[in-house]
Design an enzyme around this catalytic site. Structure first.
Site, PDB file in Angstrom:
ATOM      1  CG  HIS A 245      41.649  39.078  33.579  1.00  0.00           C
ATOM      2  ND1 HIS A 245      42.704  39.089  34.314  1.00  0.00           N
ATOM      3  CD2 HIS A 245      41.270  40.314  33.569  1.00  0.00           C
ATOM      4  CE1 HIS A 245      42.851  40.162  34.978  1.00  0.00           C
ATOM      5  NE2 HIS A 245      42.014  40.846  34.753  1.00  0.00           N
ATOM      6  CD  GLU A 246      38.433  41.762  30.934  1.00  0.00           C
ATOM      7  OE1 GLU A 246      37.740  42.189  32.006  1.00  0.00           O
ATOM      8  OE2 GLU A 246      39.648  42.068  31.063  1.00  0.00           O
TER       9      GLU A 246
ATOM     10  CG  HIS B 227      37.267  41.750  36.030  1.00  0.00           C
ATOM     11  ND1 HIS B 227      37.472  42.222  37.214  1.00  0.00           N
ATOM     12  CD2 HIS B 227      38.163  41.818  35.399  1.00  0.00           C
ATOM     13  CE1 HIS B 227      38.861  42.759  37.218  1.00  0.00           C
ATOM     14  NE2 HIS B 227      39.295  42.454  36.123  1.00  0.00           N
TER      15      HIS B 227
ATOM     16  CD  GLU C 224      42.065  43.484  38.073  1.00  0.00           C
ATOM     17  OE1 GLU C 224      42.816  42.365  37.414  1.00  0.00           O
ATOM     18  OE2 GLU C 224      41.425  44.150  37.165  1.00  0.00           O
TER      19      GLU C 224
END
Length: 489
Positions: free
Chosen positions: A260-261, A264, A290
């Site tokens: 997830h990160e 980003h 996101e």
């Protein structure tokens, strides 16, 4: 040339801003507890300094002169347009309010952490009271058309209003609730294989690092650290800091937290570095940001192709996984189960967490809920959506750090990100070479497509205009609902 001078001033602003980001990252990862009060003063000073620089008469004069000049470059046009928007908002806030907000947030975060550890909302309540008042004061100074929440929401999602986001959420609310119910019922009737044994943190760190590098995160320009709440900090164009947390009984949450990160982080690494610190080289919104993190975490990380590639390595690192098949791991990671914790929620139930927070924040801002009553209001709404109440404040209203960061108005962007991720992935795969590569666990073409169509665009287009330019329509949750039904039902 005034535009050139304005860019020089923004370079100085960016240098101070990046130093402030480094201090913030350090506070969350390494800062000694007793050093916090002074760190709060440091961050408060820099916040006030940045506000002063970007609202000064010198800045105002340069901006006005730059607007009067002819700008042929799209990047320059973007920068001037967005600088005007930010200037007009910033000048509505007094320096003292900006300074106070920064200091309150610095002090609120450790209070939140203590409250979360002890499961005691009362420890954090006084801080939340002050932060909510700050948020209301900012919103009133900024102004809004439909609802006070809009003034805060639009800080994170350029051009969004409470009305427009409510229309999207209301249009898919019933379908999300029904899909979650059907998916959890199916998973309950067909339970997946449970993970057993210990999963050493050192081995998890190896896996996380290898996966992150393989999908495109540049470790020459970034790193992964450990903290209470995972986050990504884009400190500088070649300095992207990711964090995650670990559990000894499973490697799954940490792995997906990193993916997830990393999503980003790759967005940050894919921005136009020549425009660093300027809108043309900055992410356009959190709903788009996101979309990148959720695309890599869910559409890639939970796919058969990904696990065909990575299960053998997982088995090397964790011997107890030796007899697991790809079908076993897919069934395990794609199990639908109601969870009190948002960051641990599966895809089918995740957006229910956002519906809860979106509604609760609006009620808090409108004065319908007293801060002391937040835990009760949270639990009541949670029971309506999930069918049970959290066992403690730690599992309930204290689980997220966003309020302590002053991020009221933030949560809606997570579901917007989910919807955007499904929509963008659907359109990317219309390129047959990208779909074929993804099926072979070669994700480089997909990353390149995102860099070209999303990352390098910076803030040239507002979020909904960007979605229309790339996919032909604004954010449409139907793509995400179709994705959930394919995966779970």
């Amino acid at each position: 040339m005034s535009y050139s001078k304005l860019c020089d001033l923004h370079e100085e602003i960016s240098l101070i801003s990046s130093a402030t980001s480094t201090l913030g990252w350090d506070q969350e990862t390494n800062l000694p507890k007793k050093a916090l009060p002074y760190r709060a003063k440091q961050l408060s000073y820099f916040s006030a300094k940045l506000h002063e620089m970007s609202t000064s008469s010198t800045y105002a004069n340069l901006l006005k002169a730059a607007e009067d000049e002819s700008q042929d470059c799209v990047a320059a046009q973007t920068n001037i347009r967005e600088w005007r928007h930010r200037f007009d908002r910033s000048t509505k806030l007094p320096k003292s309010l900006v300074q106070k907000a920064s200091e309150l947030s610095s002090l609120a975060k450790p209070a939140w952490k203590e409250a979360r550890e002890k499961g005691d909302f009362s420890i954090f309540a006084p801080h939340l009271t002050q932060l909510l008042e700050i948020a209301k004061e900012k919103a009133e100074l900024w102004g809004y058309d439909d609802e006070i929440y809009t003034a805060l929401l639009s800080t994170y999602e350029r051009g969004a209003t409470t009305t427009s986001v409510s229309a999207i959420f209301d249009g898919c609310r019933d379908a999300l609730i029904q899909t979650a119910a059907d998916a959890t019922a199916k998973s309950t009737a067909n339970p997946s294989r449970p993970l057993t044994g210990e999963f050493p943190q050192a081995q998890q760190m190896i896996l996380n690092q290898e996966v992150a590098a393989s999908i495109g995160f540049d470790f020459g320009a970034g790193r992964i650290d450990t903290t209470t709440h995972p986050f990504c900090s884009g400190i500088a164009p070649l300095d992207i800091r990711l964090t995650t947390r670990y559990y000894s009984h499973t490697f799954i949450p940490s792995l997906f937290g990193v993916m997830h990160e990393v999503g980003h982080g790759m967005y940050e690494q894919g921005l136009d570095k020549s425009q660093y610190g300027r809108p043309a080289g900055s992410a356009v919104s959190l709903g788009i940001h996101e979309s990148q993190s959720l695309l890599w975490e869910n559409h890639i990380g939970r796919s058969p192709a990904f696990w065909n590639l990575w299960l053998p390595r997982v088995q090397e690192l964790f011997p107890q996984m030796a007899d697991w098949s790809v079908d076993d791991i897919l069934a395990h990671i794609n199990t639908a189960k109601y969870s009190p914790i948002r960051v641990d929620a599966d895809e089918s139930t995740y957006d229910l967490h956002i519906l809860l927070r979106f509604g609760l924040e609006r009620r808090m801002l409108n004065g319908e809920i007293a801060i002391a009553d937040v835990p009760t209001a949270w639990n009541e709404e949670f029971e309506k959506l999930f069918g049970f109440k959290p066992k403690s404040d730690t599992q309930g209203c204290l689980q997220d750090i966003h309020w302590a960061m002053g991020g009221i108005g933030y949560f809606a962007t997570y579901s917007l990100g989910n919807f955007n991720a499904s929509q963008l992935f659907n359109y990317a795969k219309k390129d047959a070479t990208i779909e074929a590569a993804c099926n072979e666990a070669n994700f480089a073409p997909l990353l390149k497509w995102m860099q070209t169509n999303v990352h390098l665009k910076g803030s040239q287009l507002h979020p909904q205009d960007l979605m229309k330019a790339v996919t032909g329509e604004g954010t449409n949750p139907d793509y995400h609902l179709a994705h959930l039904k394919r995966r779970f039902l």
